[in-house]
Write an enzyme that holds these catalytic residues in place. Sequence first.
Site, short mmCIF file in Angstrom:
data_model
loop_
_atom_site.label_atom_id
_atom_site.label_comp_id
_atom_site.label_asym_id
_atom_site.label_seq_id
_atom_site.Cartn_x
_atom_site.Cartn_y
_atom_site.Cartn_z
N ALA A 23 0.77 -1.37 -0.05
CA ALA A 23 0.00 -0.14 -0.06
C ALA A 23 0.90 1.36 0.12
CB ALA A 23 -1.00 0.09 1.27
N THR A 27 0.70 5.77 -1.44
CA THR A 27 0.34 6.74 -0.76
C THR A 27 0.67 8.16 -1.54
OG1 THR A 27 2.41 6.55 0.53
CG2 THR A 27 0.60 5.54 1.27
N ARG A 35 -1.83 0.77 7.72
CA ARG A 35 -1.00 0.93 9.18
C ARG A 35 -0.40 2.17 9.64
NH1 ARG A 35 -1.58 -3.87 7.30
NH2 ARG A 35 -2.76 -5.36 8.37
N GLN A 102 0.74 -6.23 -3.25
CA GLN A 102 -0.37 -6.61 -2.76
C GLN A 102 -1.60 -5.47 -2.68
OE1 GLN A 102 1.28 -7.47 1.55
NE2 GLN A 102 2.73 -6.36 0.59
N ASP A 105 -5.35 -1.58 -6.56
CA ASP A 105 -5.64 -0.28 -7.02
C ASP A 105 -5.31 -0.13 -8.75
OD1 ASP A 105 -2.88 0.18 -7.21
OD2 ASP A 105 -2.96 1.39 -5.38
N HIS A 120 -3.39 -9.90 -4.20
CA HIS A 120 -4.81 -9.62 -3.65
C HIS A 120 -5.94 -9.15 -4.49
CE1 HIS A 120 -2.55 -8.99 0.34
NE2 HIS A 120 -2.64 -10.38 -0.06
N CYS A 149 -26.59 -7.77 -10.21
CA CYS A 149 -26.36 -8.17 -11.69
C CYS A 149 -27.86 -8.29 -12.24
CB CYS A 149 -25.87 -9.53 -11.78
SG CYS A 149 -25.81 -10.24 -13.56
N ASN A 212 11.15 1.78 2.89
CA ASN A 212 9.86 1.65 3.62
C ASN A 212 10.20 2.77 4.54
OD1 ASN A 212 7.27 0.18 3.65
ND2 ASN A 212 7.76 0.09 5.57
P1 NAD Z 1 0.47 -1.44 5.15
O1 NAD Z 1 -0.60 -0.41 5.26
O2 NAD Z 1 0.54 -2.56 6.35
O3 NAD Z 1 1.89 -0.98 5.36
C1 NAD Z 1 2.24 0.15 4.28
C2 NAD Z 1 3.72 0.40 4.62
O4 NAD Z 1 4.19 1.43 3.61
C3 NAD Z 1 4.12 1.16 6.12
O5 NAD Z 1 5.20 0.28 6.73
C4 NAD Z 1 4.44 2.33 5.79
O6 NAD Z 1 5.82 2.62 6.42
C5 NAD Z 1 5.07 2.44 4.38
N1 NAD Z 1 4.94 3.32 3.42
C6 NAD Z 1 3.76 4.09 3.45
N2 NAD Z 1 3.64 5.43 2.67
C7 NAD Z 1 5.16 5.11 2.12
C8 NAD Z 1 5.92 5.88 0.98
N3 NAD Z 1 5.49 7.16 0.31
N4 NAD Z 1 7.10 5.67 0.98
C9 NAD Z 1 7.72 4.50 1.63
N5 NAD Z 1 7.10 3.72 2.47
C10 NAD Z 1 5.65 4.15 2.88
O7 NAD Z 1 0.47 -2.18 3.73
P2 NAD Z 1 0.59 -3.48 3.15
O8 NAD Z 1 1.92 -4.08 3.68
O9 NAD Z 1 0.57 -3.55 1.71
O10 NAD Z 1 -0.62 -4.35 3.51
C11 NAD Z 1 -1.79 -3.90 3.78
C12 NAD Z 1 -2.88 -4.77 2.94
O11 NAD Z 1 -3.93 -3.73 2.55
C13 NAD Z 1 -2.46 -5.13 1.69
O12 NAD Z 1 -3.10 -6.49 1.48
C14 NAD Z 1 -3.17 -4.37 0.46
O13 NAD Z 1 -3.77 -5.37 -0.32
C15 NAD Z 1 -4.29 -3.72 1.29
N6 NAD Z 1 -4.41 -2.32 0.58
C16 NAD Z 1 -4.17 -1.90 -0.57
C17 NAD Z 1 -4.22 -0.47 -1.10
C18 NAD Z 1 -4.24 -0.20 -2.32
O14 NAD Z 1 -4.32 -1.09 -3.29
N7 NAD Z 1 -3.45 0.90 -2.61
C19 NAD Z 1 -4.39 0.53 0.00
C20 NAD Z 1 -4.74 0.11 1.50
C21 NAD Z 1 -4.58 -1.30 1.73
#
Ligand code: NAD
Length: 240
Positions: A23, A27, A35, A102, A105, A120, A149, A212
């Site tokens: 994720a 961001t 998280r 993971q 989007d 996922h 549907c 990270n």
């Molecule tokens: P997570 O939210 O658990 O962890 C995100 C990590 O990314 C954190 O450790 C944070 O420190 C780091 N982070 C955030 N922004 C950053 C940046 N700009 N640069 C560097 N590091 C950054 O995410 P996860 O490990 O992917 O697990 C969460 C689950 O939620 C996954 O299964 C995912 O499929 C899902 N999810 C997906 C999306 C999406 O598709 N964009 C969004 C939210 C959650």
Amino acid sequence: MTERETLQNWIDESRRIVFFGGAGVSTESGVPDFRSQDGLYRQTWKYPPETILSHTFFRQNTAEFYEFYRAKMLPLEAKPNAAHKKLAELERAGNLTAVITQNIDGLHQAAGSRNVLELHGSVHRNYCTRCGRFFDADFIKKSKGVPRCDCGGIVKPDVVLYEESLDGDVISRAVEALENADLLIVGGTSLAVYPAAGLIQYYGGRRIVLINRDPTPYDGRAGLILREPIGQVLGSVAVG
Ligand code: NAD
């Protein structure tokens, strides 16, 4: 040598880079993660996202699932950032073989990446649970209550919910890419969600880069750690 210079050298010397992300990669495109400080977990909902995004919750509280899902999981206006774009460029240049993500989007594909292994699933694919008809994300976004549907069946996103298993074919392809990789870049993931996080054990190479913001359980194994925004780090990499 600075950390960014080492990263550049390692990338220059590699031909089978695999990127493993989560994720945090999105961001900087305005999509919140789960998280970190301003992530989805800190926002006010009656249940934590892990509960709402579970198979049981989907079955028992489908309307509430969709209320959260439409509000939080469908950022259809988001655009790929510098991290997504650089990974696509590395693939085009012949340095990178796969992006294992993971995320759901679709931003890696929007940036031009071709071999994207979506552990996922994707919000861009949705199916009728009765007749199997396909629906796009826009259909879900515009729907009210529980999307249905024409046949009356409930439409479900092709997203792996908590309690559901990962697609075997996607896992095999991810394992194969990791076994053959000569550089593993892990970024934007807390490495807290299993079984996805466990996959990186299949990497057989020496060099591991971790990009990270927060520490992860895998930090001890990485030869290079960058705690900066991943879009800024990868954006500054020169290709070719
Ligand atoms: P997570 O939210 O658990 O962890 C995100 C990590 O990314 C954190 O450790 C944070 O420190 C780091 N982070 C955030 N922004 C950053 C940046 N700009 N640069 C560097 N590091 C950054 O995410 P996860 O490990 O992917 O697990 C969460 C689950 O939620 C996954 O299964 C995912 O499929 C899902 N999810 C997906 C999306 C999406 O598709 N964009 C969004 C939210 C959650």
